[in-house]
Design a protein around this motif. Structure first.
Motif: not given
Ligand code: DC
Length: 225
Positions: A33-34, A37-38, A98, A101, A107, A127-129, A178, A182, A185
């Motif tokens: 998923t990064g 976002y990239r 970063s 997103s 999102r 990813g992150r979430d 970063r 991340d 936020r």
């Protein structure tokens, strides 16, 4: 509904390498998923939008049509009809990703794409979430981390292998910045889901981490039967 393995964690923890291997072992698809976002960040850079201009990011994000498909098992990201994988790993793109997103509209724009992939396929998604927001019902959730030093060292090695010059302290500073962005936020910050299993890869080999995740997967699937 596919079987879903969610792997979250900070930049450079080894998520993509590990997620790819786990996906290969299980014949699942790997969803990075990064990279989405990239791709969004690349769109903003190409449109001439600066990271500080949150209003412009918010306004323009729906102009980025992002789809993914697979070629020889590799995830291919298509941005407005053009394959963009070759441009996504640049530091400038990562830093913009970063920042952009953190914008809720960005999102929201990518959420359905991620959920659809997980609904239609067996996936390892990183990813992150993912464990907290995108796939709260994922059967397996991993929070993969490593110390900032370890992550910076790995990133330097990765860049040097590509023949790129880089400075350890600079990379470490970027990583810490970063992480801070991340994790702090307002929407979907990076954090460990309550039911995620914590793996610290600082003193583990890639194989050891992959084995741990495969063991967790086996335990889950035997429990289900
Ligand atoms: O994993 P990566 O370095 O390719 O991700 C780039 C940036 O995208 C990262 O700094 C935060 C953001 N990101 C996110 O907010 N949510 C995700 N699920 C994946 C990445």
């Amino acid at each position: 509904m596919g079987f879903n393995i969610a792997i979250d964690g900070p930049a450079g923890a080894g998520k993509s390498t590990i997620a790819k291997r786990v996906a290969k072992e299980l014949s699942f698809i790997y969803v990075d998923t990064g990279a989405m976002y990239r791709a969004m960040a690349l769109y903003m850079i190409n449109t001439g939008i600066s990271p500080e201009n949150t209003d412009a990011i918010r306004e323009h994000c729906t102009g980025a049509r992002i789809t993914i498909h697979y070629e020889n098992g590799e995830q291919v990201v298509v941005l407005n009809g053009k394959k963009v994988n070759a441009f996504l790993r640049r530091e400038e793109v990562g830093n913009m990703a970063s920042v952009s997103s953190a914008v809720p509209e960005v999102r929201a724009h990518l959420l359905q794409l991620q959920r659809n992939l997980a609904a239609e396929n067996n996936v390892v998604m990183d990813g992150r979430d993912i464990g907290t927001t995108i796939l709260p019902e994922a059967e397996v959730k991993i929070y993969l981390t490593a110390s900032a030093d370890t992550r910076a060292r790995r990133r330097v090695r990765e860049l040097e292998e590509k023949g790129l010059n880089c400075d350890f302290e600079e990379i470490k500073k970027d990583i810490i910045e970063r992480d801070t962005r991340d994790m702090n936020r307002e929407v979907s910050p990076l954090r460990q889901a309550e039911d995620a299993i914590l793996l610290d890869s600082s003193d583990l080999t890639i194989e050891q981490v992959v084995e741990s995740i495969l063991d967790i997967f086996k335990q889950k699937t035997t429990q289900k039967m």
